[in-house]
Design an enzyme around this catalytic site. Structure first.
Site, PDB file in Angstrom:
ATOM      1  N   ASP A   4       0.836  -1.198   0.000  1.00  0.00           N
ATOM      2  CA  ASP A   4       0.000   0.000   0.000  1.00  0.00           C
ATOM      3  C   ASP A   4       0.867   1.242   0.000  1.00  0.00           C
ATOM      4  O   ASP A   4       1.865   1.314   0.711  1.00  0.00           O
ATOM      5  CB  ASP A   4      -0.902   0.018   1.237  1.00  0.00           C
ATOM      6  CG  ASP A   4      -1.733   1.292   1.313  1.00  0.00           C
ATOM      7  OD1 ASP A   4      -2.481   1.564   0.362  1.00  0.00           O
ATOM      8  OD2 ASP A   4      -1.609   2.019   2.310  1.00  0.00           O
ATOM      9  N   GLU A  94      -2.026  -1.146  -5.637  1.00  0.00           N
ATOM     10  CA  GLU A  94      -3.175  -0.419  -6.154  1.00  0.00           C
ATOM     11  C   GLU A  94      -2.884   0.189  -7.511  1.00  0.00           C
ATOM     12  O   GLU A  94      -1.763   0.552  -7.803  1.00  0.00           O
ATOM     13  CB  GLU A  94      -3.551   0.722  -5.199  1.00  0.00           C
ATOM     14  CG  GLU A  94      -4.177   0.277  -3.930  1.00  0.00           C
ATOM     15  CD  GLU A  94      -4.292   1.438  -2.967  1.00  0.00           C
ATOM     16  OE1 GLU A  94      -5.413   1.932  -2.786  1.00  0.00           O
ATOM     17  OE2 GLU A  94      -3.268   1.858  -2.417  1.00  0.00           O
ATOM     18  N   ASP A 175      -2.928   2.324   7.074  1.00  0.00           N
ATOM     19  CA  ASP A 175      -2.054   1.915   5.977  1.00  0.00           C
ATOM     20  C   ASP A 175      -1.800   0.403   6.001  1.00  0.00           C
ATOM     21  O   ASP A 175      -1.763  -0.250   4.960  1.00  0.00           O
ATOM     22  CB  ASP A 175      -0.716   2.669   6.046  1.00  0.00           C
ATOM     23  CG  ASP A 175      -0.906   4.168   5.821  1.00  0.00           C
ATOM     24  OD1 ASP A 175      -1.955   4.557   5.267  1.00  0.00           O
ATOM     25  OD2 ASP A 175      -0.012   4.935   6.214  1.00  0.00           O
TER      26      ASP A 175
END
Ligand SMILES: [Zn+2]
Length: 236
Positions: A4, A94, A175
Site C-alpha cells: 500500500d 493499487e 495503511d
C-alpha cells in the site's frame, strides 16, 4: 504480499494474515528538505544579474544540488523495491491515478507521488526478472476501508482517520489495513482465475508481457544492479 502506498508512510507491505512485513517512511522527508533547498537555490539564481560571475556560480550550485536530490531519490527507490522483490514473488498493489495525485500541492506529498510511479515500475520489472508476478487491484477497491475479518466497508472513514475500527472489534493502522486487504485481494484473485472482472484482463496481459522479457529501456537497471548507480554532477 500487499503493498500500500500509505498516507503516513511511503509504503507499507503486509501479508493477508495481517502481518506487517515492511514500512518505509524515511527518505521522502530527506527529499522534501532537498527540494526546499533546491527552491531556495533557484530563487537565489533568479536574483543574480544576467551574465555575471555570481549568476554562473549560482547556476552551477543549483545544477549540482539538482543531481544530488535526483540521486538520493533514485537510490531510495531502488533500495525499497529491491528489499520487497527479494523476499516476495507475488505482490498486489493499487492502480493509482498518478496524474491526479500530482495535482496535490503539498510538497512532500508531490515528491512522494512522483516517486511512487517510478517505484511501481521498478517493482514490475524487477519481479519480471525473477519470474514473479504483480497484480494491480482496481482503483475502486476500498483497500483502506475494508474490515478483513467481516468484509464490511467503513464508508465513513476519512483521510484524517489513521486507524480503522470495525463493529466486530477489529482495529488496525489504516495503511497496514490497506496492505492486508490488497494481499487478501491477491489470494482471492488467485482462487478465482476464471471469473476476471473487467479491467483485470489488462493486468494479465501486462504480466505475460513482463515475464517474457528483460526490459532494458532507459532508467531500468540490470538484474544484478543493487540500485547504487551514481550519476555524475555536471562540471561546474
Ligand atoms: Zn469487522
Amino acid at each position: 504480499m500487499g503493498i500500500d502506498r500509505g498516507l503516513s508512510a511511503f509504503v507499507v507491505a503486509a501479508h493477508a494474515d495481517g502481518t506487517e512485513v515492511a514500512r518505509i517512511t524515511d527518505s521522502p522527508k530527506a527529499l522534501a528538505a532537498g527540494m526546499k533547498q533546491q527552491r531556495r537555490l533557484a530563487k537565489s539564481l533568479s536574483r543574480k544579474q544576467k551574465g555575471s560571475h555570481n549568476r554562473r556560480d549560482a547556476a552551477a550550485k543549483l545544477g549540482r544540488h539538482h543531481h544530488h536530490v535526483a540521486n538520493t531519490r533514485r537510490h531510495f527507490l531502488h533500495q525499497a523495491s529491491n528489499a520487497l522483490v527479494k523476499t516476495h514473488d507475488r505482490l498486489v498493489t493499487e492502480n493509482l491515478n498518478v496524474s491526479g495525485m500530482l495535482a496535490n500541492r503539498r510538497l512532500a506529498r508531490a515528491i512522494s507521488d512522483a516517486g511512487w510511479a517510478e517505484f511501481a515500475q521498478q517493482l514490475k520489472y524487477k519481479l519480471a526478472w525473477r519470474g514473479g508476478t504483480i497484480m494491480i487491484a482496481d482503483r475502486w477497491y476500498p483497500s483502506s476501508k475494508l474490515c478483513p475479518r467481516c468484509v464490511v466497508i467503513d464508508r465513513d472513514l476519512t483521510l484524517a482517520d489513521r486507524v480503522v475500527t470495525c463493529s466486530c472489534g477489529y482495529s488496525a493502522d489504516r495503511d497496514l489495513n490497506a496492505a492486508v486487504n490488497l494481499a487478501r485481494r491477491g489470494e482471492k484473485h488467485h482462487l478465482e482465475p476464471r471469473t476476471p472482472k473487467h479491467g483485470d484482463r489488462a493486468t494479465h496481459a501486462r504480466r505475460r508481457d513482463g515475464a517474457d522479457q528483460h526490459p532494458t529501456s532507459a532508467g531500468e537497471t540490470s538484474p544484478n544492479d543493487a540500485g547504487t548507480d551514481v550519476h555524475t554532477a555536471p562540471a561546474a
